[in-house]
Design a protein around this motif. Structure first.
Motif, PDB file in Angstrom:
ATOM      1  N   ASP A  15      49.948 -54.294   7.148  1.00 29.66           N
ATOM      2  CA  ASP A  15      49.850 -54.045   6.006  1.00 29.66           C
ATOM      3  C   ASP A  15      50.357 -54.050   4.403  1.00 29.66           C
ATOM      4  OD1 ASP A  15      48.011 -56.503   6.848  1.00 29.66           O
ATOM      5  OD2 ASP A  15      46.315 -55.008   6.954  1.00 29.66           O
ATOM      6  N   GLY A  16      50.781 -54.067   3.614  1.00 25.96           N
ATOM      7  CA  GLY A  16      51.526 -53.761   3.051  1.00 25.96           C
ATOM      8  C   GLY A  16      50.197 -52.564   1.894  1.00 25.96           C
ATOM      9  N   VAL A  17      50.776 -51.702   1.176  1.00 25.30           N
ATOM     10  CA  VAL A  17      49.739 -50.523  -0.023  1.00 25.30           C
ATOM     11  C   VAL A  17      48.637 -52.068   0.046  1.00 25.30           C
ATOM     12  CG1 VAL A  17      49.549 -49.259  -1.619  1.00 25.30           C
ATOM     13  CG2 VAL A  17      51.528 -49.877  -0.129  1.00 25.30           C
ATOM     14  N   ALA A  18      47.302 -50.951  -0.812  1.00 22.13           N
ATOM     15  CA  ALA A  18      46.102 -51.649  -0.747  1.00 22.13           C
ATOM     16  C   ALA A  18      46.111 -50.669  -1.927  1.00 22.13           C
ATOM     17  CB  ALA A  18      45.206 -51.137   0.277  1.00 22.13           C
ATOM     18  N   VAL A  19      45.425 -51.248  -3.437  1.00 24.78           N
ATOM     19  CA  VAL A  19      45.922 -51.104  -4.350  1.00 24.78           C
ATOM     20  C   VAL A  19      44.045 -50.879  -4.538  1.00 24.78           C
ATOM     21  CG1 VAL A  19      45.742 -50.613  -6.396  1.00 24.78           C
ATOM     22  CG2 VAL A  19      47.632 -50.579  -5.531  1.00 24.78           C
ATOM     23  N   GLY A  20      43.256 -49.398  -4.737  1.00 25.23           N
ATOM     24  CA  GLY A  20      41.677 -49.087  -5.085  1.00 25.23           C
ATOM     25  C   GLY A  20      41.449 -49.361  -5.673  1.00 25.23           C
ATOM     26  N   LEU A  21      40.448 -48.873  -6.619  1.00 26.44           N
ATOM     27  CA  LEU A  21      39.943 -48.543  -7.463  1.00 26.44           C
ATOM     28  C   LEU A  21      38.535 -47.358  -6.957  1.00 26.44           C
ATOM     29  CD1 LEU A  21      38.138 -51.862  -9.466  1.00 26.44           C
ATOM     30  CD2 LEU A  21      40.469 -50.728  -9.687  1.00 26.44           C
ATOM     31  N   GLN A  22      38.584 -47.071  -8.189  1.00 24.22           N
ATOM     32  CA  GLN A  22      37.075 -45.907  -8.059  1.00 24.22           C
ATOM     33  C   GLN A  22      35.932 -45.865  -9.453  1.00 24.22           C
ATOM     34  OE1 GLN A  22      38.238 -41.505  -7.210  1.00 24.22           O
ATOM     35  NE2 GLN A  22      40.049 -42.145  -7.500  1.00 24.22           N
ATOM     36  N   ALA A  23      35.994 -47.322  -9.653  1.00 29.84           N
ATOM     37  CA  ALA A  23      35.421 -47.871 -10.924  1.00 29.84           C
ATOM     38  C   ALA A  23      34.348 -49.155 -10.214  1.00 29.84           C
ATOM     39  CB  ALA A  23      36.159 -48.329 -12.017  1.00 29.84           C
ATOM     40  N   ALA A  24      32.556 -49.050 -10.458  1.00 33.53           N
ATOM     41  CA  ALA A  24      32.390 -50.312 -10.950  1.00 33.53           C
ATOM     42  C   ALA A  24      31.839 -50.470 -11.893  1.00 33.53           C
ATOM     43  CB  ALA A  24      31.212 -49.742  -9.856  1.00 33.53           C
ATOM     44  N   GLY A  25      31.939 -51.975 -11.419  1.00 34.84           N
ATOM     45  CA  GLY A  25      31.250 -52.519 -12.911  1.00 34.84           C
ATOM     46  C   GLY A  25      32.499 -54.369 -11.858  1.00 34.84           C
ATOM     47  N   THR A  26      32.507 -54.874 -13.266  1.00 35.75           N
ATOM     48  CA  THR A  26      32.450 -56.719 -13.576  1.00 35.75           C
ATOM     49  C   THR A  26      33.710 -56.534 -14.223  1.00 35.75           C
ATOM     50  OG1 THR A  26      29.809 -56.629 -13.503  1.00 35.75           O
ATOM     51  CG2 THR A  26      31.819 -58.634 -14.195  1.00 35.75           C
ATOM     52  N   VAL A  27      34.594 -57.633 -12.932  1.00 35.43           N
ATOM     53  CA  VAL A  27      36.127 -57.351 -13.297  1.00 35.43           C
ATOM     54  C   VAL A  27      36.177 -58.541 -15.155  1.00 35.43           C
ATOM     55  CG1 VAL A  27      38.124 -58.508 -13.222  1.00 35.43           C
ATOM     56  CG2 VAL A  27      37.255 -57.216 -11.295  1.00 35.43           C
ATOM     57  N   THR A  28      36.675 -57.796 -16.151  1.00 35.07           N
ATOM     58  CA  THR A  28      36.516 -58.712 -17.492  1.00 35.07           C
ATOM     59  C   THR A  28      37.724 -59.361 -17.006  1.00 35.07           C
ATOM     60  OG1 THR A  28      36.433 -57.170 -18.706  1.00 35.07           O
ATOM     61  CG2 THR A  28      34.415 -57.872 -17.895  1.00 35.07           C
ATOM     62  N   HIS A  29      38.835 -59.175 -17.196  1.00 38.02           N
ATOM     63  CA  HIS A  29      40.372 -59.355 -17.256  1.00 38.02           C
ATOM     64  C   HIS A  29      40.868 -59.541 -15.793  1.00 38.02           C
ATOM     65  CE1 HIS A  29      43.769 -61.430 -19.315  1.00 38.02           C
ATOM     66  NE2 HIS A  29      44.587 -59.806 -19.296  1.00 38.02           N
ATOM     67  N   LEU A  30      41.838 -60.073 -15.687  1.00 35.17           N
ATOM     68  CA  LEU A  30      43.111 -59.730 -14.404  1.00 35.17           C
ATOM     69  C   LEU A  30      44.241 -59.849 -15.075  1.00 35.17           C
ATOM     70  CD1 LEU A  30      42.608 -58.634 -11.248  1.00 35.17           C
ATOM     71  CD2 LEU A  30      42.242 -61.351 -10.924  1.00 35.17           C
ATOM     72  N   PRO A  31      45.111 -59.397 -15.341  1.00 37.61           N
ATOM     73  CA  PRO A  31      46.366 -59.215 -16.044  1.00 37.61           C
ATOM     74  C   PRO A  31      47.235 -59.680 -14.916  1.00 37.61           C
ATOM     75  CG  PRO A  31      45.843 -57.067 -15.599  1.00 37.61           C
ATOM     76  CD  PRO A  31      44.727 -57.137 -15.524  1.00 37.61           C
ATOM     77  N   LEU A  32      47.586 -59.438 -13.440  1.00 36.10           N
ATOM     78  CA  LEU A  32      47.981 -59.672 -12.675  1.00 36.10           C
ATOM     79  C   LEU A  32      48.344 -60.783 -11.651  1.00 36.10           C
ATOM     80  CD1 LEU A  32      47.835 -56.131 -10.812  1.00 36.10           C
ATOM     81  CD2 LEU A  32      49.464 -56.518 -12.683  1.00 36.10           C
ATOM     82  N   ALA A  33      49.407 -60.785 -10.743  1.00 40.36           N
ATOM     83  CA  ALA A  33      49.712 -62.450 -10.730  1.00 40.36           C
ATOM     84  C   ALA A  33      50.890 -62.018  -8.938  1.00 40.36           C
ATOM     85  CB  ALA A  33      50.157 -63.020 -11.315  1.00 40.36           C
ATOM     86  N   ALA A  34      50.795 -62.438  -8.571  1.00 36.90           N
ATOM     87  CA  ALA A  34      51.593 -62.413  -7.244  1.00 36.90           C
ATOM     88  C   ALA A  34      53.450 -62.224  -7.604  1.00 36.90           C
ATOM     89  CB  ALA A  34      51.643 -63.488  -5.595  1.00 36.90           C
ATOM     90  N   GLY A  35      53.526 -61.413  -7.097  1.00 40.60           N
ATOM     91  CA  GLY A  35      55.528 -61.306  -7.671  1.00 40.60           C
ATOM     92  C   GLY A  35      55.624 -60.415  -8.932  1.00 40.60           C
ATOM     93  N   ASP A  36      54.183 -59.465  -9.351  1.00 41.16           N
ATOM     94  CA  ASP A  36      54.211 -58.463 -10.820  1.00 41.16           C
ATOM     95  C   ASP A  36      54.912 -57.614  -9.862  1.00 41.16           C
ATOM     96  OD1 ASP A  36      53.657 -60.322 -12.736  1.00 41.16           O
ATOM     97  OD2 ASP A  36      51.601 -60.556 -12.484  1.00 41.16           O
ATOM     98  N   VAL A  37      55.298 -56.042 -10.343  1.00 38.46           N
ATOM     99  CA  VAL A  37      55.345 -54.957 -10.273  1.00 38.46           C
ATOM    100  C   VAL A  37      54.711 -53.828 -10.671  1.00 38.46           C
ATOM    101  CG1 VAL A  37      57.112 -53.361  -9.571  1.00 38.46           C
ATOM    102  CG2 VAL A  37      57.761 -55.579  -9.628  1.00 38.46           C
ATOM    103  N   LEU A  38      54.105 -53.022 -10.755  1.00 42.21           N
ATOM    104  CA  LEU A  38      52.356 -52.606 -10.612  1.00 42.21           C
ATOM    105  C   LEU A  38      53.764 -51.435 -11.003  1.00 42.21           C
ATOM    106  CD1 LEU A  38      49.529 -52.942  -8.611  1.00 42.21           C
ATOM    107  CD2 LEU A  38      49.549 -52.791 -11.755  1.00 42.21           C
TER     108      LEU A  38
END
Length: 351
Positions: free
Chosen positions: A72-95
């Motif tokens: 599996d590829g790199v899994a980018v996880g969070l250390q925060a808790a809450g509700t996702v209010t915006h998601l600026p990413l899409a497949a093909g983007d580069v972090l």
């Protein structure tokens, strides 16, 4: 009446002329066919054909099946808790360092690239390797100009304060909270899949995006009976070659794996060859030059008047044979069965 009879006579004459022309054409075609040599037989030598012997290295080839193994590829996880209010990413983007990964409770969480994650909140007075990593991160964002000495002092505090202000957290002052970043590993990540959506609830450990799966090995399915040891081999797939150890069933060199996996396309499977390298020296002669007599002995003739020369056939193809070099031949008769009478390996030739 006379006119109709004349017309009938003309038609008869024309028909007869047509038949005559057809007969002449057929006869001409027959003459051309039988007077022109067949292309199959025209090139056959009418007498002895003596050709030079060439040298080379014996190459053993084995057809194999190949399949890429992935993780599996790199899994980018969070250390925060809450509700996702915006998601600026899409497949093909580069972090990259500083990219906004996701917005949780209206607070952006930023990509942090490093060889190790940040594991605690940091503030003035903190010391340690994680402080040095934070300093490098802030410097890459253009917020910090000091060295990465691992001491959270005034310059680091000013940089953290600027970071918090840029990302909507001015009330945090110079305190750095680890939940404000998402560790992406040591290098940028190409987004393959997005694992959350706006409105999703996330918690520490939630995976937001994954990078593309990565090839880790090329499995090799050897033919029945395997590949004999004792020689050096390489696996060849779509023109790409990599060292291969018989019986290992795989290659794992990262560069070779990546290149071969890419050549296999989306299926990740295909066919290849395992070929020997640095093989023994051999003599190559036309396969038609080999005479095998009833006793099973193999030999060649250098010319129609020469005695047979015993040879050891090591391999070859339908067109050529590979001989052990001990025969020390420089030329062979390529058509002994055509120009010699019942040639055998224990008698002199009879032309």
């Amino acid at each position: 009446m006379t006119s109709r009879r004349a017309s009938r006579t003309r038609r008869t004459a024309v028909l007869a002329l047509g038949v005559l022309i057809a007969v002449l054409a057929a006869g001409s075609a027959w003459w051309v066919q039988h007077s022109t040599p067949s292309p199959i037989t025209a090139d056959e030598p009418s007498g002895p054909l003596v050709v030079p012997v060439t040298t080379g290295e014996r190459v053993d080839r084995y057809g194999v099946g190949v399949a890429a193994g992935y993780e599996d590829g790199v899994a980018v996880g969070l250390q925060a808790a809450g509700t996702v209010t915006h998601l600026p990413l899409a497949a093909g983007d580069v972090l990259e360092n500083g990219s906004v990964v996701v917005v949780v409770d209206d607070a952006p969480i930023v990509a942090y690239a490093s060889d190790a994650p940040l594991w605690r909140d940091l503030d003035t007075g903190a010391r340690g390797q994680d402080v040095a990593r934070l300093q490098r991160f802030l410097r890459e964002l253009g917020l910090y100009r000091g060295g990465d000495d691992g001491r959270f002092e005034a310059a680091t505090a000013r940089a953290v304060r600027a970071f918090n202000t840029q990302h909507g957290k001015p009330d945090q002052g110079s305190a750095f909270t680890v939940s404000s970043v998402a560790w992406i590993g040591p290098s940028p990540v190409h987004v393959a899949t997005v694992e959350v959506a706006a409105g999703s609830t996330v918690a520490p450990g939630s995976v937001v995006v994954r990078g593309p799966r990565r090839p880790t090995s090329i499995a090799v399915t050897e033919p029945t009976g395997g590949i004999p040891a004792g020689s050096d081999y390489e696996l060849v797939v779509n023109g790409l070659a990599a060292p291969y150890v018989p019986g290992s069933g795989a290659i794992t060199d990262p560069q070779a794996v990546a290149a071969i996996a890419a050549s296999l396309g989306t299926t990740g499977e295909g066919a290849g060859q395992v070929t020997s390298t640095g093989g023994e020296s051999v003599l190559r002669v036309p396969a038609s030059a080999i005479v095998v007599d009833p006793s099973g002995a193999s030999c060649v003739f250098e010319d129609v008047d020469d005695d047979p020369v015993a040879v050891t056939v090591l391999g070859g193809t339908l067109a050529s044979a590979e001989l052990a070099p001990e025969a020390a031949l420089t030329r062979v008769l390529a058509n002994p069965l055509r120009v010699l009478e019942d040639p055998t390996c224990d008698s002199s030739p009879k032309a």
